[in-house]
Design a protein around this motif. Structure first.
Motif: not given
Length: 201
Positions: A136-159
């Motif tokens: 539940s904690a993990v899933a709620r974090d998904v909801v918080d992130v993807l509906t929050g101000p950093h929703a477009d900032r999930v990045r894959e390392c450029g290495g």
């Protein structure tokens, strides 16, 4: 305690990686397909160990995970890898991921409590914690992130051939690397070599 994980990749070296948020912490534990070689969640005890390493910083001795909850955690994690690749690589959002996250988030998460520390306060958790509460904690974090101000900032390392995924919470939104001490420095060295290489032809 500083958030993040100390990683020891097969290619050598040791470095600290902070994924930036709880649901991406879970991806460090392994994954589907080619990522299976990095699998760490083999037993329920492994899930309890992860709970002490992730940003929840739970006491693994007080985390009780059943075999069924472990399977659900791995299923959620593998679905979140597909979601992360969709977000970072322009793929279609995997079907069913919203329902998978929603079902897990509907359960009660670990209950926080307040502890006075003299000049201030600290957050602790009501123990014991179940595997279902972890999900539940993990899933709620998904909801918080993807509906929050950093929703477009999930990045894959450029290495080069890195593949680690993080949430860029930097103020300018310019984080490119899983770790400057690893992929950031390697990229700088590679770029320097390319600049110094004689022009072909």
């Amino acid at each position: 305690m500083e958030p993040g994980f100390v990683l020891r990749p097969p290619s050598g070296g040791v470095f600290r990686f902070d994924p930036g948020t709880l649901w991406l912490d879970l991806l460090v534990s392994g994954g589907p397909g080619e990522l299976a070689v990095f699998e760490t969640l083999h037993t329920p005890a492994d899930a309890a160990t992860w709970s002490g390493l992730c940003r929840l910083r739970l006491d693994p001795a007080w985390v009780h995970v059943t075999a069924g909850e472990l399977a659900a955690l791995v299923r959620l994690r593998d679905g979140l890898w597909e979601l992360a690749w969709a977000l970072t690589r322009g793929r279609a959002i995997p079907p069913g991921i919203a329902a998978l996250v929603g079902d897990a988030a509907a359960q009660p998460p670990p209950a926080p409590r307040l502890r006075a520390t003299g000049p201030g306060f600290a957050r602790e958790w009501t123990l014991p914690v179940t595997g279902t509460q972890l999900l539940s904690a993990v899933a709620r974090d998904v909801v918080d992130v993807l509906t929050g101000p950093h929703a477009d900032r999930v990045r894959e390392c450029g290495g080069h051939r890195c593949g680690l995924v993080f949430l860029d919470t930097s103020r300018p939104g310019s984080r490119r690397w899983c770790s400057m001490e690893r992929c950031g420095n390697r990229s700088k060295v590679r770029a320097l070599r390319e600049r110094r290489a004689p022009d072909a032809g």
